[in-house]
Design a protein around this motif. Structure first.
Motif, PDB file in Angstrom:
ATOM      1  N   LYS A  35      -4.177  -5.104   5.814  1.00  9.23           N
ATOM      2  CA  LYS A  35      -4.099  -5.056   7.275  1.00  9.23           C
ATOM      3  C   LYS A  35      -3.516  -6.346   7.834  1.00  9.23           C
ATOM      4  CE  LYS A  35      -8.872  -6.593   8.143  1.00  9.23           C
ATOM      5  NZ  LYS A  35     -10.170  -6.255   8.758  1.00  9.23           N
ATOM      6  N   THR A  36      -2.660  -6.191   8.802  1.00  9.87           N
ATOM      7  CA  THR A  36      -1.946  -7.252   9.541  1.00  9.87           C
ATOM      8  C   THR A  36      -0.885  -7.962   8.711  1.00  9.87           C
ATOM      9  OG1 THR A  36      -3.356  -9.203   9.097  1.00  9.87           O
ATOM     10  CG2 THR A  36      -4.075  -7.700  10.849  1.00  9.87           C
ATOM     11  N   LYS A  37      -0.727  -7.583   7.450  1.00 13.74           N
ATOM     12  CA  LYS A  37       0.241  -8.260   6.591  1.00 13.74           C
ATOM     13  C   LYS A  37       1.591  -7.551   6.636  1.00 13.74           C
ATOM     14  CE  LYS A  37      -2.594 -11.415   5.421  1.00 13.74           C
ATOM     15  NZ  LYS A  37      -2.397 -12.804   5.878  1.00 13.74           N
ATOM     16  N   GLU A  55      -5.750   0.171   4.669  1.00 16.45           N
ATOM     17  CA  GLU A  55      -5.429  -0.247   6.032  1.00 16.45           C
ATOM     18  C   GLU A  55      -6.551   0.148   6.982  1.00 16.45           C
ATOM     19  OE1 GLU A  55      -2.895  -1.971   7.319  1.00 16.45           O
ATOM     20  OE2 GLU A  55      -1.841  -2.248   5.408  1.00 16.45           O
ATOM     21  N   GLU A  60      -0.966   0.895  12.488  1.00 16.63           N
ATOM     22  CA  GLU A  60      -0.393   0.043  11.452  1.00 16.63           C
ATOM     23  C   GLU A  60      -0.118   0.817  10.163  1.00 16.63           C
ATOM     24  OE1 GLU A  60      -1.078  -4.322   9.338  1.00 16.63           O
ATOM     25  OE2 GLU A  60      -2.598  -3.507  10.696  1.00 16.63           O
ATOM     26  N   ARG A 254      -6.382 -14.000   7.617  1.00 15.53           N
ATOM     27  CA  ARG A 254      -5.587 -13.355   8.673  1.00 15.53           C
ATOM     28  C   ARG A 254      -5.605 -14.203   9.924  1.00 15.53           C
ATOM     29  NH1 ARG A 254      -8.361  -9.635   5.738  1.00 15.53           N
ATOM     30  NH2 ARG A 254      -7.041  -8.139   4.651  1.00 15.53           N
TER      31      ARG A 254
END
Length: 254
Positions: A35-37, A55, A60, A254
């Motif tokens: 996630k967020t990558k 995720e 996303e 993150r």
């Protein structure tokens, strides 16, 4: 070699060494929580052989699934709202698993949404039922007392879903204090929940996965055992996780 791939390899080595050194017999699946990558980091892990990615957010995972290889095995591991189910299934029709089914409404919505997309030959959607093992009000998951009824509902009323096991997110306090030779309350509770479900619904325990353990405690989760004494003999029972969800240890904070 990128730092992310090096970290991925290190996690794999740690798990492999643990399995070998402790003679662990159950299989262990590593889910890289991305996630967020950005996609280039996921692609690098994919090229190193990683296929399972997790995720937390619907938008996303949908965006990433459009850009990344079709044979990635996507796990949705976030809190899922019923009004987002159709978006998730439409955006990722080849979704491998939803780990966070915690009420009948979500199961029914997933079952209905699956009928409206082409699963590309993948068959029923695998689902795990999330259990709130810590009893914390801010945690998602079905209460253990309602677990059997929810599992029964999925199995009897959702033909497009394949009930595959149980998932939990342990409390921070338990993760900090536990080790593989002593009790971990959330892991123990999930194991007890699996035992109850299997007894009530006549399922073999080996058939059901346990998704427990994250970056802070995945090695504990893999090698989790209960130690007790019978007639002065020390008995150890292997109860480890079959799925570990590792994010920051691979991808960084993150």
């Amino acid at each position: 070699m990128s730092a992310v791939v090096q970290s991925l390899k290190a996690v794999r080595r740690e798990i492999a060494n643990l399995v070998k050194n402790k003679n662990i017999t159950h299989s262990v699946n590593l889910v890289a929580v991305s996630k967020t990558k950005p996609n280039d980091l996921l692609q690098a892990c994919y090229e190193d052989g990683q296929r399972h990615f997790g995720e937390n957010y619907v938008k996303e995972i949908c965006d990433k699934a459009k850009e990344l290889p079709r044979d990635i095995l996507w796990h949705f591991i976030g809190n899922l709202q019923s009004n987002k189910v159709k978006q998730l299934i439409t955006g990722v029709p080849h979704l491998y698993m939803v780990e966070t089914v915690d009420r009948e409404k979500i199961a029914d919505a997933l079952d209905k949404a699956i009928t409206e997309v082409d699963r590309e030959g993948r068959g029923p959607l695998k689902v795990l039922v999330q259990v709130n093992t810590s009893g914390e009000e801010n945690k998602s998951g079905v209460d253990p007392d309602g677990l059997v009824n929810l599992v029964k509902h999925v199995r009897e009323n959702c033909p497009n879903l394949q009930f595959s096991g149980l998932m939990t997110i342990g409390s921070v306090e338990s993760s900090k204090s536990a080790d593989s030779e002593h009790d971990q309350p959330d892991f123990r509770k999930l194991v007890e929940c699996r035992k109850t479900v299997c007894k009530e619904l006549k399922i073999e325990e080996a058939e059901l996965e346990l998704s427990m353990g994250m970056s802070s405690d995945y090695l504990i989760a893999v090698s989790y055992i209960i130690v007790f004494s019978v007639s002065n003999n020390i008995i150890k029972i292997e109860l480890g996780s079959t799925n570990v969800r590792v994010g920051s240890t691979i991808f960084g904070s993150r």
